[in-house]
Write a protein that holds these residues in place. Structure first.
Motif, PDB file in Angstrom:
ATOM      1  N   GLY A 182       0.835  -1.184   0.000  1.00 43.71           N
ATOM      2  CA  GLY A 182       0.000   0.000   0.000  1.00 43.71           C
ATOM      3  C   GLY A 182       0.878   1.246   0.000  1.00 43.71           C
ATOM      4  O   GLY A 182       2.085   1.169   0.232  1.00 43.71           O
ATOM      5  N   ALA A 183       0.247   2.397  -0.247  1.00 41.37           N
ATOM      6  CA  ALA A 183       0.991   3.655  -0.319  1.00 41.37           C
ATOM      7  C   ALA A 183       1.414   4.149   1.056  1.00 41.37           C
ATOM      8  O   ALA A 183       2.287   5.003   1.162  1.00 41.37           O
ATOM      9  CB  ALA A 183       0.165   4.720  -1.032  1.00 41.37           C
ATOM     10  N   TYR A 232      15.088  -8.685  -3.775  1.00 44.19           N
ATOM     11  CA  TYR A 232      14.071  -7.919  -4.491  1.00 44.19           C
ATOM     12  C   TYR A 232      14.572  -6.496  -4.763  1.00 44.19           C
ATOM     13  O   TYR A 232      15.338  -5.944  -3.977  1.00 44.19           O
ATOM     14  CB  TYR A 232      12.799  -7.804  -3.634  1.00 44.19           C
ATOM     15  CG  TYR A 232      12.357  -9.100  -3.012  1.00 44.19           C
ATOM     16  CD1 TYR A 232      12.891  -9.513  -1.793  1.00 44.19           C
ATOM     17  CD2 TYR A 232      11.422  -9.907  -3.641  1.00 44.19           C
ATOM     18  CE1 TYR A 232      12.499 -10.713  -1.219  1.00 44.19           C
ATOM     19  CE2 TYR A 232      11.027 -11.109  -3.064  1.00 44.19           C
ATOM     20  CZ  TYR A 232      11.571 -11.506  -1.862  1.00 44.19           C
ATOM     21  OH  TYR A 232      11.191 -12.694  -1.299  1.00 44.19           O
ATOM     22  N   TYR A 287      12.720  -2.753  -5.476  1.00 47.08           N
ATOM     23  CA  TYR A 287      11.503  -1.951  -5.529  1.00 47.08           C
ATOM     24  C   TYR A 287      11.862  -0.520  -5.880  1.00 47.08           C
ATOM     25  O   TYR A 287      12.966  -0.062  -5.637  1.00 47.08           O
ATOM     26  CB  TYR A 287      10.831  -1.898  -4.151  1.00 47.08           C
ATOM     27  CG  TYR A 287      10.263  -3.189  -3.635  1.00 47.08           C
ATOM     28  CD1 TYR A 287      11.039  -4.063  -2.878  1.00 47.08           C
ATOM     29  CD2 TYR A 287       8.930  -3.515  -3.850  1.00 47.08           C
ATOM     30  CE1 TYR A 287      10.501  -5.232  -2.361  1.00 47.08           C
ATOM     31  CE2 TYR A 287       8.379  -4.684  -3.332  1.00 47.08           C
ATOM     32  CZ  TYR A 287       9.181  -5.534  -2.594  1.00 47.08           C
ATOM     33  OH  TYR A 287       8.635  -6.691  -2.086  1.00 47.08           O
ATOM     34  N   GLN A 333      10.096   3.410  -5.082  1.00 45.87           N
ATOM     35  CA  GLN A 333       9.083   4.078  -4.270  1.00 45.87           C
ATOM     36  C   GLN A 333       8.910   5.498  -4.765  1.00 45.87           C
ATOM     37  O   GLN A 333       9.862   6.286  -4.760  1.00 45.87           O
ATOM     38  CB  GLN A 333       9.464   4.075  -2.789  1.00 45.87           C
ATOM     39  CG  GLN A 333       8.356   4.620  -1.887  1.00 45.87           C
ATOM     40  CD  GLN A 333       8.690   4.459  -0.407  1.00 45.87           C
ATOM     41  OE1 GLN A 333       9.817   4.651   0.024  1.00 45.87           O
ATOM     42  NE2 GLN A 333       7.686   4.091   0.390  1.00 45.87           N
ATOM     43  N   GLY A 373       3.105   8.826  -3.019  1.00 45.46           N
ATOM     44  CA  GLY A 373       1.702   8.468  -3.185  1.00 45.46           C
ATOM     45  C   GLY A 373       1.446   7.137  -3.851  1.00 45.46           C
ATOM     46  O   GLY A 373       0.298   6.743  -4.034  1.00 45.46           O
ATOM     47  N   MET A 374       2.506   6.416  -4.225  1.00 42.94           N
ATOM     48  CA  MET A 374       2.297   5.158  -4.954  1.00 42.94           C
ATOM     49  C   MET A 374       2.817   3.943  -4.213  1.00 42.94           C
ATOM     50  O   MET A 374       2.663   2.839  -4.678  1.00 42.94           O
ATOM     51  CB  MET A 374       2.942   5.228  -6.337  1.00 42.94           C
ATOM     52  CG  MET A 374       2.367   6.325  -7.205  1.00 42.94           C
ATOM     53  SD  MET A 374       2.945   6.225  -8.889  1.00 42.94           S
ATOM     54  CE  MET A 374       2.095   4.759  -9.436  1.00 42.94           C
ATOM     55  N   GLY A 375       3.433   4.132  -3.092  1.00 50.46           N
ATOM     56  CA  GLY A 375       3.934   2.978  -2.363  1.00 50.46           C
ATOM     57  C   GLY A 375       5.098   2.316  -3.068  1.00 50.46           C
ATOM     58  O   GLY A 375       5.648   2.828  -4.045  1.00 50.46           O
ATOM     59  N   LEU A 376       5.455   1.158  -2.608  1.00 45.87           N
ATOM     60  CA  LEU A 376       6.555   0.388  -3.179  1.00 45.87           C
ATOM     61  C   LEU A 376       6.036  -0.460  -4.335  1.00 45.87           C
ATOM     62  O   LEU A 376       5.012  -1.138  -4.203  1.00 45.87           O
ATOM     63  CB  LEU A 376       7.152  -0.530  -2.115  1.00 45.87           C
ATOM     64  CG  LEU A 376       7.964   0.144  -1.023  1.00 45.87           C
ATOM     65  CD1 LEU A 376       8.058  -0.753   0.195  1.00 45.87           C
ATOM     66  CD2 LEU A 376       9.348   0.483  -1.524  1.00 45.87           C
ATOM     67  N   PHE A 431      14.759   0.695  -3.507  1.00 43.45           N
ATOM     68  CA  PHE A 431      15.053  -0.124  -2.331  1.00 43.45           C
ATOM     69  C   PHE A 431      15.315  -1.561  -2.745  1.00 43.45           C
ATOM     70  O   PHE A 431      14.583  -2.135  -3.544  1.00 43.45           O
ATOM     71  CB  PHE A 431      13.882  -0.106  -1.340  1.00 43.45           C
ATOM     72  CG  PHE A 431      13.722   1.197  -0.623  1.00 43.45           C
ATOM     73  CD1 PHE A 431      12.755   2.107  -1.009  1.00 43.45           C
ATOM     74  CD2 PHE A 431      14.542   1.506   0.453  1.00 43.45           C
ATOM     75  CE1 PHE A 431      12.611   3.315  -0.336  1.00 43.45           C
ATOM     76  CE2 PHE A 431      14.406   2.705   1.137  1.00 43.45           C
ATOM     77  CZ  PHE A 431      13.441   3.610   0.726  1.00 43.45           C
ATOM     78  N   PHE A 437      14.984  -4.631   4.395  1.00 43.07           N
ATOM     79  CA  PHE A 437      15.238  -3.612   3.380  1.00 43.07           C
ATOM     80  C   PHE A 437      16.559  -2.894   3.620  1.00 43.07           C
ATOM     81  O   PHE A 437      17.000  -2.713   4.756  1.00 43.07           O
ATOM     82  CB  PHE A 437      14.110  -2.567   3.384  1.00 43.07           C
ATOM     83  CG  PHE A 437      12.858  -3.033   2.714  1.00 43.07           C
ATOM     84  CD1 PHE A 437      11.930  -3.804   3.398  1.00 43.07           C
ATOM     85  CD2 PHE A 437      12.601  -2.712   1.387  1.00 43.07           C
ATOM     86  CE1 PHE A 437      10.769  -4.243   2.783  1.00 43.07           C
ATOM     87  CE2 PHE A 437      11.442  -3.136   0.754  1.00 43.07           C
ATOM     88  CZ  PHE A 437      10.525  -3.907   1.456  1.00 43.07           C
ATOM     89  N   ARG A 459      18.664   7.118  -3.804  1.00 44.72           N
ATOM     90  CA  ARG A 459      17.842   8.193  -4.369  1.00 44.72           C
ATOM     91  C   ARG A 459      18.431   8.571  -5.726  1.00 44.72           C
ATOM     92  O   ARG A 459      19.532   9.096  -5.797  1.00 44.72           O
ATOM     93  CB  ARG A 459      17.809   9.383  -3.430  1.00 44.72           C
ATOM     94  CG  ARG A 459      16.842  10.475  -3.834  1.00 44.72           C
ATOM     95  CD  ARG A 459      16.737  11.538  -2.751  1.00 44.72           C
ATOM     96  NE  ARG A 459      16.185  11.010  -1.519  1.00 44.72           N
ATOM     97  CZ  ARG A 459      14.891  10.928  -1.260  1.00 44.72           C
ATOM     98  NH1 ARG A 459      14.005  11.353  -2.139  1.00 44.72           N
ATOM     99  NH2 ARG A 459      14.473  10.440  -0.104  1.00 44.72           N
TER     100      ARG A 459
END
Lengths: 108, 114
Positions: free
Chosen positions: A99-100, B33, B35, B37, B40-43, B90, B105, B110
């Motif tokens: 989720g965000a 993994y 990811y 980020q 507003g969109m999460g991972l 991440f 994690f 960045r």
């Protein structure tokens, strides 16, 4: 595709109160669901995992519930403290979806 | 134990440049993994590796490639960087192959693409 929604982007509460965060998901029913904490500029840190056959899980002041009928998990922080201020993410195993997040701010 | 480490911490690229993000873990975990980020969109999962020598696409693999030649390392490559790849990346690891329990994690990289 799997969709995860966390109830709000931000939650402000008074120290000592209980914060309740919501995680709703659609489609696939996961075998388990996880909650993570993320502080600014850092990677997420695992907090709790709850399986589909568990209704409730506790860890110190944290409590998680999992309702597979409602497709919803609730995350509670009891007796909140300013140190609990962070963003909390829920995650489902299926396609490793996150989720965000909900940003919690605890006021002293 | 250092856990999961990522290098570099910050990177600025120009459009079209290529680079490799490095991830290492010292916990002898099978799964790793990558990811990204975004606000507003999460991972979102880019790629994952259930074991040394195997990789699979995640939700957003386009424009990236990965390599898992050693169990402890998972590399993420950007072939031709685009502004849309500006994000925080991440890396994570997990002890289980074929299933996920706790993920550990790294601190993140960045990346800014101009």
């Amino acid at each position: 595709s799997q969709k995860i929604e966390q109830n709000s982007e931000a939650l402000n509460i008074q120290e000592g109160k209980t914060a309740t965060l919501t995680c709703n998901y659609t489609n696939y029913s996961p075998a388990y669901l996880q909650w993570y904490r993320q502080d600014p500029g850092r990677g997420p840190v695992f907090l709790l995992l709850i399986r589909e056959n568990e209704k409730e899980k506790r860890k110190e002041r944290l409590k998680v519930t999992f309702d597979t009928t409602l497709k919803q998990s609730l995350f509670h922080i009891t007796a909140s403290q300013p140190a609990d201020s962070a963003t909390y993410l829920c995650a489902l195993y299926y396609k490793l979806s996150f989720g965000a997040g909900t940003t919690v701010t605890v006021r002293a | 134990n250092a856990g999961v480490t990522q290098t570099p911490k910050f990177q600025v690229l120009k459009t079209g440049q290529s680079m490799t993000l490095q991830c290492a873990q010292d916990m002898n975990h099978n799964s790793m993994y990558w990811y990204r980020q975004d606000p507003g969109m999460g991972l979102r999962l880019i790629y994952y590796s259930a074991s040394e020598g195997t990789t699979d696409k995640g939700e957003v693999p386009d424009g990236y490639n990965v390599s898992r030649l050693k169990k402890q390392n998972f590399l993420l490559g950007l072939e031709s960087a685009a502004p849309s790849q500006t994000s925080v990346y991440f890396c994570a690891s997990s002890p289980i192959s074929g299933g996920v329990l706790e993920q550990f994690f790294g601190p993140g990289t960045r990346l800014t693409v101009l």
